[in-house]
Design a protein around this motif. Structure first.
Motif, PDB file in Angstrom:
ATOM      1  N   THR A 102      -9.926   0.366  -3.353  1.00 52.62           N
ATOM      2  CA  THR A 102      -9.233  -0.323  -4.439  1.00 52.62           C
ATOM      3  C   THR A 102      -9.445  -1.654  -5.014  1.00 52.62           C
ATOM      4  O   THR A 102      -9.657  -2.176  -5.826  1.00 52.62           O
ATOM      5  N   MET A 141      -4.288  -5.125  -3.674  1.00 51.27           N
ATOM      6  CA  MET A 141      -4.828  -4.658  -2.434  1.00 51.27           C
ATOM      7  C   MET A 141      -5.701  -5.940  -1.924  1.00 51.27           C
ATOM      8  O   MET A 141      -5.742  -6.161  -0.754  1.00 51.27           O
ATOM      9  N   TRP A 172      -3.294  -3.377  -9.193  1.00 47.95           N
ATOM     10  CA  TRP A 172      -3.262  -2.986  -7.965  1.00 47.95           C
ATOM     11  C   TRP A 172      -4.660  -3.327  -7.090  1.00 47.95           C
ATOM     12  O   TRP A 172      -4.452  -3.655  -6.082  1.00 47.95           O
ATOM     13  N   TRP A 216       2.460   2.246  -3.350  1.00 47.43           N
ATOM     14  CA  TRP A 216       1.504   2.886  -4.096  1.00 47.43           C
ATOM     15  C   TRP A 216       1.302   4.192  -3.721  1.00 47.43           C
ATOM     16  O   TRP A 216       1.288   5.285  -4.670  1.00 47.43           O
ATOM     17  N   VAL A 243      -8.966   1.706 -11.801  1.00 52.27           N
ATOM     18  CA  VAL A 243      -7.910   1.948 -10.770  1.00 52.27           C
ATOM     19  C   VAL A 243      -6.688   2.742 -11.141  1.00 52.27           C
ATOM     20  O   VAL A 243      -6.004   2.589 -12.080  1.00 52.27           O
ATOM     21  N   THR A 244      -6.865   3.962 -10.910  1.00 57.10           N
ATOM     22  CA  THR A 244      -5.915   4.741 -11.333  1.00 57.10           C
ATOM     23  C   THR A 244      -5.606   5.811 -10.164  1.00 57.10           C
ATOM     24  O   THR A 244      -5.936   5.817  -9.261  1.00 57.10           O
ATOM     25  N   LEU A 245      -4.032   6.186 -10.111  1.00 57.58           N
ATOM     26  CA  LEU A 245      -3.426   6.890  -9.113  1.00 57.58           C
ATOM     27  C   LEU A 245      -4.214   8.067  -8.827  1.00 57.58           C
ATOM     28  O   LEU A 245      -3.991   8.559  -7.612  1.00 57.58           O
ATOM     29  N   SER A 246      -4.788   8.773  -9.775  1.00 56.65           N
ATOM     30  CA  SER A 246      -5.370  10.051  -9.553  1.00 56.65           C
ATOM     31  C   SER A 246      -6.766   9.885  -8.965  1.00 56.65           C
ATOM     32  O   SER A 246      -7.105  10.891  -8.338  1.00 56.65           O
ATOM     33  N   VAL A 278      -8.008   3.348   1.148  1.00 58.12           N
ATOM     34  CA  VAL A 278      -7.495   2.827   0.055  1.00 58.12           C
ATOM     35  C   VAL A 278      -7.301   1.577  -0.604  1.00 58.12           C
ATOM     36  O   VAL A 278      -7.766   1.552  -1.458  1.00 58.12           O
ATOM     37  N   MET A 279      -6.906   0.826   0.414  1.00 59.39           N
ATOM     38  CA  MET A 279      -6.893  -0.339   0.235  1.00 59.39           C
ATOM     39  C   MET A 279      -8.105  -1.048  -0.208  1.00 59.39           C
ATOM     40  O   MET A 279      -8.345  -1.685  -1.057  1.00 59.39           O
ATOM     41  N   MET A 312      -7.488   7.324  -6.771  1.00 57.69           N
ATOM     42  CA  MET A 312      -7.517   5.927  -5.862  1.00 57.69           C
ATOM     43  C   MET A 312      -8.288   6.607  -4.906  1.00 57.69           C
ATOM     44  O   MET A 312      -8.656   5.331  -4.011  1.00 57.69           O
ATOM     45  N   TRP A 313      -8.679   7.699  -4.145  1.00 60.67           N
ATOM     46  CA  TRP A 313      -9.455   7.778  -3.126  1.00 60.67           C
ATOM     47  C   TRP A 313     -10.782   7.687  -3.354  1.00 60.67           C
ATOM     48  O   TRP A 313     -11.593   7.850  -2.250  1.00 60.67           O
ATOM     49  N   ILE A 363       0.811  -1.287   0.086  1.00 58.18           N
ATOM     50  CA  ILE A 363      -0.210  -0.073   0.144  1.00 58.18           C
ATOM     51  C   ILE A 363       0.786   1.380   0.002  1.00 58.18           C
ATOM     52  O   ILE A 363       0.504   2.338  -0.656  1.00 58.18           O
ATOM     53  N   ASN A 417       0.086  13.773  -5.199  1.00 61.95           N
ATOM     54  CA  ASN A 417      -1.120  14.626  -5.677  1.00 61.95           C
ATOM     55  C   ASN A 417      -1.697  15.569  -4.601  1.00 61.95           C
ATOM     56  O   ASN A 417      -1.936  16.565  -4.878  1.00 61.95           O
ATOM     57  N   GLY A 439       2.632  10.666  -9.805  1.00 61.05           N
ATOM     58  CA  GLY A 439       1.125  10.585  -9.676  1.00 61.05           C
ATOM     59  C   GLY A 439       0.583  10.085  -8.354  1.00 61.05           C
ATOM     60  O   GLY A 439      -0.418   9.564  -8.308  1.00 61.05           O
ATOM     61  N   GLY A 440       1.674   9.492  -7.580  1.00 62.78           N
ATOM     62  CA  GLY A 440       1.220   8.892  -6.474  1.00 62.78           C
ATOM     63  C   GLY A 440       0.263   9.685  -5.191  1.00 62.78           C
ATOM     64  O   GLY A 440       0.142  10.942  -5.633  1.00 62.78           O
ATOM     65  N   TYR A 441      -0.428   9.085  -4.340  1.00 65.65           N
ATOM     66  CA  TYR A 441      -1.218   9.827  -3.771  1.00 65.65           C
ATOM     67  C   TYR A 441      -0.795  11.091  -2.896  1.00 65.65           C
ATOM     68  O   TYR A 441      -1.481  12.058  -2.988  1.00 65.65           O
TER      69      TYR A 441
END
Lengths: 306, 273
Positions: free
Chosen positions: B32, B241, B237, A139, B40-43, B28-29, B45-46, A136, A150, A145-147
């Motif tokens: 996802t 996860m 991912w 990532w 599933v994209t990093l932008s 997030v886990m 993720m939440w 986790i 961002n 572009g990681g959390y």
């Protein structure tokens, strides 16, 4: 039959024989599983022992010499690992102890209903394994572009994304944040339980004297939780010394081997270079260093008690 | 008093913020793992998943099932054995003291602080010799060995609180070592057994260094296999996860349901002794 035999055993001097007889499996077990491997480790470390071609003969202290002689390959491997590990111990133990103590103090003062909720929240991460934790955070800290990048960009703290895993000091910061998140709950639990034991009457007396929060902590709380605090510090130092999973799985020892921990390098010398003798010698030196640090800490806590 | 009324809400506010921050990785886990791969994209993720998709759990479970079984084959015997041996040792060290038993106890404490890496290499060598290298029984063996000092310490302290008079009167009634152990010590230390078992279960379940050095591929427990789950080219991912959550589930459940009980018992057993 067995029962009657036991009765007889208790009479007179045979009592002694009986208890020695009963403890002997344990002594054997201890010798077999702790003393013997340790002795074997010392023995291996005195030999030129290759994983694939076997024992190539007795070399006395040559392995230790080559690890401790500047300039050799093994010296570099060991010293870099040791330096990285010590660095991690120094940066990780204070936050791991102080943040958990702070959390424990706040949570301990909460109304009774809320205590278990917060206790559980901060303890949950401890039950997750290092593999899952690393997956986790790998990532979250992704440079591209990681959390975290961002979030930091959107609130305007940074303009360019930070290369968390590939640059120092960010790589250490990543390992540190991950470790704090992962293990802080355990220390916090120990502190909360120690705080629960403090006599309420002592606080009331301090209140009557008009003591402030800080002086109450110093004069009332601290003396009561000091033993637990020393225990926690020692355990945390040991845990930080054993740094392995986080750096192996998150940074892979990078960037430029700056997060290679001592255990990782010992592993490299055994499994990468097949040098079992060298690896054992490194492990024994590491063990000695840890013992010295632990004994020193014990001595400090003992001296303070006097 | 005025300062108190001001700082208290501030502290609570801080605590709530901190706990949200703390739970964020878990959140997030979770979200996802419930998304299909294209969401599933990093932008994002939440963000909550548009539709709940459990296929990543199915995939993760299919790939990890053999390793999950390995973990159970490993953890259950290793926990039982180390608890049993620890209780026997603790019993001897607290109720059957003999000349030198205190020295022995100090040695065990010492053993607890010996960094286990210095024992790991000879143990691996030993496992190779007896043909247990890269097997689950070999890993069980190592965990039992490494677990004994702590389980002994915990049981010794549990047993220290059982009054000696009780043992003495049982002896007068003719009960011996094993009868006292079976009929007095074990029934009185059920709590101790539960605490030690939880401790050993979660530690062995989550352990990484021994598992990764002693076992390969087929024999790996779930925690080691997890790192190979993500796929070679594109990292899935969501599956990663889901796998991480599946692997953490047993210990999470144990802590959520037994956590309070466990920590109380652990402290009663270890620190104060």
């Amino acid at each position: 039959m067995f029962f009657r035999m036991e009765v007889k055993m208790y009479k007179g001097a045979s009592h002694k024989i009986w208890s020695i007889l009963m403890v002997s499996p344990f002594v054997v077990f201890f010798l077999l599983f702790w003393a013997l491997p340790l002795g074997l480790g010392v023995w291996i470390s005195l030999h030129n022992w290759n994983v694939s071609s076997g024992n190539l003969g007795f070399v006395s202290l040559e392995n230790y010499k080559s690890i401790l002689t500047p300039g050799t390959l093994y010296y570099d491997l060991f010293m870099k690992g040791l330096k990285n590990t010590l660095y991690f111990v120094v940066i990780s133990v204070p936050p791991l102890v102080l943040i958990s103590l702070g959390l424990a103090l706040v949570i301990d003062n909460l109304p009774k209903r809320f205590k278990p909720i917060y206790r559980t929240i901060f303890f949950i991460s401890y039950s997750i394994s290092v593999t899952a934790v690393s997956a986790i955070f790998l990532w979250l800290f992704n440079g591209n572009g990681g959390y975290f990048n961002n979030v930091l960009e959107s609130i305007g703290i940074i303009r360019e994304p930070i290369n968390w895993l590939g640059e120092q000091p960010y790589a250490w910061l990543t390992i540190l944040i991950t470790t704090v998140w992962w293990t802080i709950g355990f220390n916090m639990m120990l502190f909360i339980n120690a705080l629960d034991e403090v006599d309420v009457a002592l606080y009331e007396a301090a209140d009557l004297d008009g003591a402030g929060a800080f002086s109450k902590f110093i004069s009332v709380t601290w003396p009561q939780i000091r033993n637990v605090a020393f225990f926690i510090i020692i355990m945390t130092v040991i845990a930080s010394f054993n740094l392995y999973g986080q750096t192996k799985l998150i940074t892979g020892g990078g960037p430029e081997q700056s997060t290679n921990s001592l255990i990782m390098n010992i592993q490299t010398s055994v499994f990468g270079m097949n040098q079992l003798g060298i690896g054992s010698a490194m492990a024994i030196i590491m063990g000695l260093i840890m013992m010295v640090i632990i004994v020193f800490q014990y001595w400090l806590s003992y001296r303070n008690k006097e | 008093m005025a300062i108190r009324t001001l700082t208290k809400p501030l502290l609570y506010f801080l605590l709530i913020g901190l706990s949200l921050l703390f739970l964020m990785p878990v959140y997030v886990m979770l979200v996802t793992s419930l998304k299909p791969l294209d969401q599933v994209t990093l932008s994002e993720m939440w963000k909550l998943p548009g539709t709940i998709d459990v296929s990543s759990y199915v995939t993760a479970f299919e790939r990890l099932a053999p390793n999950l079984m390995n973990s159970f084959y490993l953890v259950i015997p290793a926990t039982l054995l180390s608890a049993l041996l620890g209780s026997l040792n603790g019993y001897v060290l607290s109720k059957w003291r003999f000349k030198g038993s205190d020295t022995l106890f100090t040695l065990i404490l010492f053993g607890m602080f010996i960094p286990y890496q210095s024992i790991l290499i000879p143990l691996i060598q030993f496992l190779r010799e007896i043909g247990l290298y890269n097997t689950i029984p070999g890993l069980i063996f190592v965990h039992v060995v490494y677990g004994i000092p702590i389980t002994t310490l915990m049981f010794r302290n549990f047993y220290a609180s059982i009054p000696d008079e009780m043992i003495e009167s049982a002896k007068i009634d003719g009960a011996g070592f094993l009868r006292i152990f079976r009929h007095i010590m074990i029934p009185l230390s059920i709590t101790g057994f539960v605490v030690v078992a939880i401790w050993q279960f979660t530690n062995i379940w989550n352990e990484f260094l021994f598992a990764v050095t002693i076992t390969t591929s087929d024999q790996q427990p779930i925690m080691v296999a997890l790192q190979n789950l993500s796929g070679s080219q594109i990292v899935q991912w969501n599956v990663q996860m889901a796998g991480a959550l599946l692997a953490a589930l047993p210990t999470l459940l144990v802590y959520i349901f037994l956590g309070k009980f466990f920590v109380k018992g652990l402290l009663a057993g270890s620190v104060k002794g």
